[in-house]
Design a protein around this motif. Sequence first.
Motif, PDB file in Angstrom:
ATOM      1  N   SER A   1     -35.559  37.037  -5.699  1.00  0.00           N
ATOM      2  CA  SER A   1     -35.676  37.555  -7.264  1.00  0.00           C
ATOM      3  C   SER A   1     -35.146  36.665  -8.329  1.00  0.00           C
ATOM      4  N   ALA A   2     -34.492  35.629  -7.827  1.00  0.00           N
ATOM      5  CA  ALA A   2     -33.801  34.655  -8.670  1.00  0.00           C
ATOM      6  C   ALA A   2     -34.702  33.458  -8.604  1.00  0.00           C
ATOM      7  N   SER A   3     -35.137  33.102 -10.183  1.00  0.00           N
ATOM      8  CA  SER A   3     -36.083  32.114 -10.339  1.00  0.00           C
ATOM      9  C   SER A   3     -35.020  30.789 -10.273  1.00  0.00           C
ATOM     10  N   ASP A   4     -35.568  29.555 -10.222  1.00  0.00           N
ATOM     11  CA  ASP A   4     -34.696  28.455 -10.349  1.00  0.00           C
ATOM     12  C   ASP A   4     -34.198  28.315 -11.829  1.00  0.00           C
ATOM     13  N   ASP A   5     -34.858  28.695 -12.947  1.00  0.00           N
ATOM     14  CA  ASP A   5     -34.287  28.719 -14.028  1.00  0.00           C
ATOM     15  C   ASP A   5     -32.843  29.734 -14.114  1.00  0.00           C
ATOM     16  N   PHE A   6     -32.999  30.624 -13.497  1.00  0.00           N
ATOM     17  CA  PHE A   6     -31.902  31.684 -13.279  1.00  0.00           C
ATOM     18  C   PHE A   6     -30.830  30.936 -12.744  1.00  0.00           C
ATOM     19  N   LEU A   7     -31.024  30.232 -11.598  1.00  0.00           N
ATOM     20  CA  LEU A   7     -29.808  29.562 -10.957  1.00  0.00           C
ATOM     21  C   LEU A   7     -29.312  28.484 -11.800  1.00  0.00           C
ATOM     22  N   ARG A   8     -30.280  27.695 -12.476  1.00  0.00           N
ATOM     23  CA  ARG A   8     -29.763  26.508 -13.279  1.00  0.00           C
ATOM     24  C   ARG A   8     -28.674  27.141 -14.417  1.00  0.00           C
ATOM     25  N   LYS A   9     -29.313  28.167 -15.099  1.00  0.00           N
ATOM     26  CA  LYS A   9     -28.416  28.779 -16.177  1.00  0.00           C
ATOM     27  C   LYS A   9     -27.073  29.152 -15.627  1.00  0.00           C
ATOM     28  N   MET A  10     -27.141  29.884 -14.491  1.00  0.00           N
ATOM     29  CA  MET A  10     -25.856  30.534 -13.874  1.00  0.00           C
ATOM     30  C   MET A  10     -24.872  29.305 -13.830  1.00  0.00           C
ATOM     31  N   ILE A  11     -25.533  28.210 -13.437  1.00  0.00           N
ATOM     32  CA  ILE A  11     -24.675  27.117 -12.612  1.00  0.00           C
ATOM     33  C   ILE A  11     -23.867  26.443 -14.093  1.00  0.00           C
ATOM     34  N   ARG A  12     -24.832  26.360 -15.018  1.00  0.00           N
ATOM     35  CA  ARG A  12     -24.363  25.739 -16.302  1.00  0.00           C
ATOM     36  C   ARG A  12     -23.261  26.621 -17.082  1.00  0.00           C
ATOM     37  N   HIS A  13     -23.625  27.883 -17.198  1.00  0.00           N
ATOM     38  CA  HIS A  13     -22.963  28.817 -18.135  1.00  0.00           C
ATOM     39  C   HIS A  13     -21.947  29.766 -17.582  1.00  0.00           C
ATOM     40  N   GLY A  14     -22.226  29.911 -16.128  1.00  0.00           N
ATOM     41  CA  GLY A  14     -21.206  30.890 -15.468  1.00  0.00           C
ATOM     42  C   GLY A  14     -21.135  32.245 -16.053  1.00  0.00           C
ATOM     43  N   ARG A  15     -20.222  32.901 -15.675  1.00  0.00           N
ATOM     44  CA  ARG A  15     -20.129  34.319 -16.317  1.00  0.00           C
ATOM     45  C   ARG A  15     -18.871  34.442 -16.972  1.00  0.00           C
TER      46      ARG A  15
ATOM     47  N   GLY B   1     -15.432  35.660 -17.983  1.00  0.00           N
ATOM     48  CA  GLY B   1     -14.469  36.402 -17.559  1.00  0.00           C
ATOM     49  C   GLY B   1     -14.687  37.268 -16.310  1.00  0.00           C
ATOM     50  N   ARG B   2     -15.772  36.759 -15.569  1.00  0.00           N
ATOM     51  CA  ARG B   2     -16.183  37.467 -14.272  1.00  0.00           C
ATOM     52  C   ARG B   2     -16.080  36.090 -13.005  1.00  0.00           C
ATOM     53  N   VAL B   3     -14.942  35.272 -13.306  1.00  0.00           N
ATOM     54  CA  VAL B   3     -14.809  34.450 -12.256  1.00  0.00           C
ATOM     55  C   VAL B   3     -15.478  33.268 -11.805  1.00  0.00           C
ATOM     56  N   MET B   4     -16.751  33.442 -12.196  1.00  0.00           N
ATOM     57  CA  MET B   4     -17.767  32.258 -12.016  1.00  0.00           C
ATOM     58  C   MET B   4     -17.922  31.247 -12.867  1.00  0.00           C
ATOM     59  N   PRO B   5     -17.243  30.307 -12.581  1.00  0.00           N
ATOM     60  CA  PRO B   5     -17.032  29.338 -13.758  1.00  0.00           C
ATOM     61  C   PRO B   5     -18.224  28.518 -14.418  1.00  0.00           C
ATOM     62  N   ALA B   6     -18.350  28.032 -15.575  1.00  0.00           N
ATOM     63  CA  ALA B   6     -19.418  27.163 -16.003  1.00  0.00           C
ATOM     64  C   ALA B   6     -19.099  25.835 -15.671  1.00  0.00           C
ATOM     65  N   PHE B   7     -20.265  25.402 -15.107  1.00  0.00           N
ATOM     66  CA  PHE B   7     -20.006  23.607 -14.499  1.00  0.00           C
ATOM     67  C   PHE B   7     -20.777  22.997 -15.715  1.00  0.00           C
ATOM     68  N   LYS B   8     -20.183  22.722 -16.778  1.00  0.00           N
ATOM     69  CA  LYS B   8     -20.864  21.975 -17.930  1.00  0.00           C
ATOM     70  C   LYS B   8     -20.972  20.519 -17.692  1.00  0.00           C
ATOM     71  N   ARG B   9     -20.099  19.852 -16.759  1.00  0.00           N
ATOM     72  CA  ARG B   9     -20.184  18.474 -16.493  1.00  0.00           C
ATOM     73  C   ARG B   9     -21.256  17.993 -15.639  1.00  0.00           C
ATOM     74  N   PHE B  10     -22.069  18.841 -15.084  1.00  0.00           N
ATOM     75  CA  PHE B  10     -22.954  18.239 -14.105  1.00  0.00           C
ATOM     76  C   PHE B  10     -24.248  17.878 -14.831  1.00  0.00           C
ATOM     77  N   SER B  11     -24.857  16.704 -14.375  1.00  0.00           N
ATOM     78  CA  SER B  11     -26.033  16.200 -15.143  1.00  0.00           C
ATOM     79  C   SER B  11     -27.090  17.307 -14.633  1.00  0.00           C
ATOM     80  N   ASP B  12     -28.405  17.270 -15.257  1.00  0.00           N
ATOM     81  CA  ASP B  12     -29.416  17.912 -14.959  1.00  0.00           C
ATOM     82  C   ASP B  12     -30.035  17.742 -13.391  1.00  0.00           C
ATOM     83  N   GLU B  13     -29.913  16.263 -13.113  1.00  0.00           N
ATOM     84  CA  GLU B  13     -30.359  15.985 -11.710  1.00  0.00           C
ATOM     85  C   GLU B  13     -29.196  16.904 -10.762  1.00  0.00           C
ATOM     86  N   GLU B  14     -27.951  16.796 -11.086  1.00  0.00           N
ATOM     87  CA  GLU B  14     -27.056  17.454 -10.202  1.00  0.00           C
ATOM     88  C   GLU B  14     -27.393  19.085 -10.062  1.00  0.00           C
TER      89      GLU B  14
END
Lengths: 345, 152
Positions: free
Chosen positions: A56-70, A72-85
């Motif tokens: 149910s999770a598209s690649d785009d959803f996963l990418r955004k989840m990693i970049r922006h996190g949630r 206030g809900r523990v899941m961090p935003a990983f802003k420092r990763f490159s697109d390749e990472e």
Amino acid sequence: MSLTRFILSLFLLLTASLAQAADGQRLYEQNCAACHGLDGNGGVGVPLALPDFQYSASDDFLRKMIRHGRPGRVMPAFKRFSDEEVDAIVRYIRHWAPGKPFKYSSKRIRGDVKHGKQLYAQRCASCHGANGEGGKGTGVTFSRPRNLPIIPPALNNKGFLDAAPDEMIKATLMNGREGTPMVSFLKQGLKEKDINDIVAYVRSFEKHPLPLTLKVPEERLIIMESMQPLKETVEAIKRAVVGKNYRLIRVQYINQGLVEKGRENKKQVIVYFCNFSFLNRALAVDPRVGLFLPCRVTAYEKDGKVFVTSTNPLYMSTIFNNNELHRLCQEMYQEYMDIIEEATL
Amino acid sequence: MKIIANNRLISAIVFMLFATLSYADELMMIRSEQTFPEAMLKLQETINKMGYTISRVQRVDIGLSKSGYLTDKYRVVFFGRNNEIEEITSKYPYLIPYVPWKIAIFAEQENTLLVTADPLRLLDKKHPAANRYLYQWKKDLEKIMHIMQKAE
């Protein structure tokens, strides 16, 4: 070394670290496994390996989840990763459930928001919260039996709403996620139209975001000058702590245990204390709370003056990205202020 | 003139390098595949090898299992180097409440989780000499966490 050589070697170092970094497994193990488990089975975070989630999770959803996190809900935003990472991590997560994930368009689903709101209150609020704030605690934290249900994520959350298109929310409601408490609401007797209405309501959270309590305070510590000599000040701290129903754990010099006995700096004294019911509440919302423990107030003498100080719990709390913990830290901040005020009178 | 410009360039690059390698807005948190007793031993050994002294291991779990928690394996490990602590507490009292540094360590089933705060969170432009300690601690903590993550 000439300047150009120096710059060149810096550059090489940088690119080398990036090239090496595009190793999804290594990145996952270093950055995600602490919370989501080495096998993606969850822990402080929700499980990622479940097939129903993966499809149910598209690649785009996963990418955004990693970049922006949630927020206030523990899941961090990983802003420092490159697109390749980010892509490498997504590929690695995918290996747990090979097969094609759904693709979604960004098309909005139309529905009756009012009716959706009624259905949400009846069918969803008990788990995801009356205002979409999510369940208390996170994932399947260390302190709870593993066979207890996964804690329902926040839906009224910018990280989630920005990442999940309407069609993904709909698919999740239609199919459910086997292996989690999230069931198929088609099987629960809702019609597709009802589900569209709920999706429209969940989307409307965007217009009513929950107030974000995580604000970075400017002061990293609480500090007040005492009117009394050091010894009396320490006694006053102890009285204040006990008066507030804390249990005194230990009184020690800062460098006690680091130097030979008898050679400690006697002008720097730590008072440690604890409140077990507070501790239990804190552990239930975030197992990482040990970093605030035990509670501590320090008194020290410098240039003939005596100061009483503590960390500002709110200053460190922001890096936990946990709204509930932040609220507890607000309480803690007030307690520290009261104790230090009383002790320095 | 030219030299100044070059110096600026170098510091800009060094800054960029730091910016990509370090991130002060997160906790440092890793999962070790070791069981709690193994990880506890390994952590103490690793901290000592890095030239730090452990001043205390605090149990945080007394009464936890009675309150319905599944684990009673939760400790906070305090450590430091005395000369650093002496210098910091005498010259940079704003760091006093943060020393000695600590790592929280707790069991999650067969694994063990370790968490520590990021010292770079405490950087202060006004005190470059104190910042040098924080950078050093960050490097050491990264190493400790890395060793713990890889330990089998």
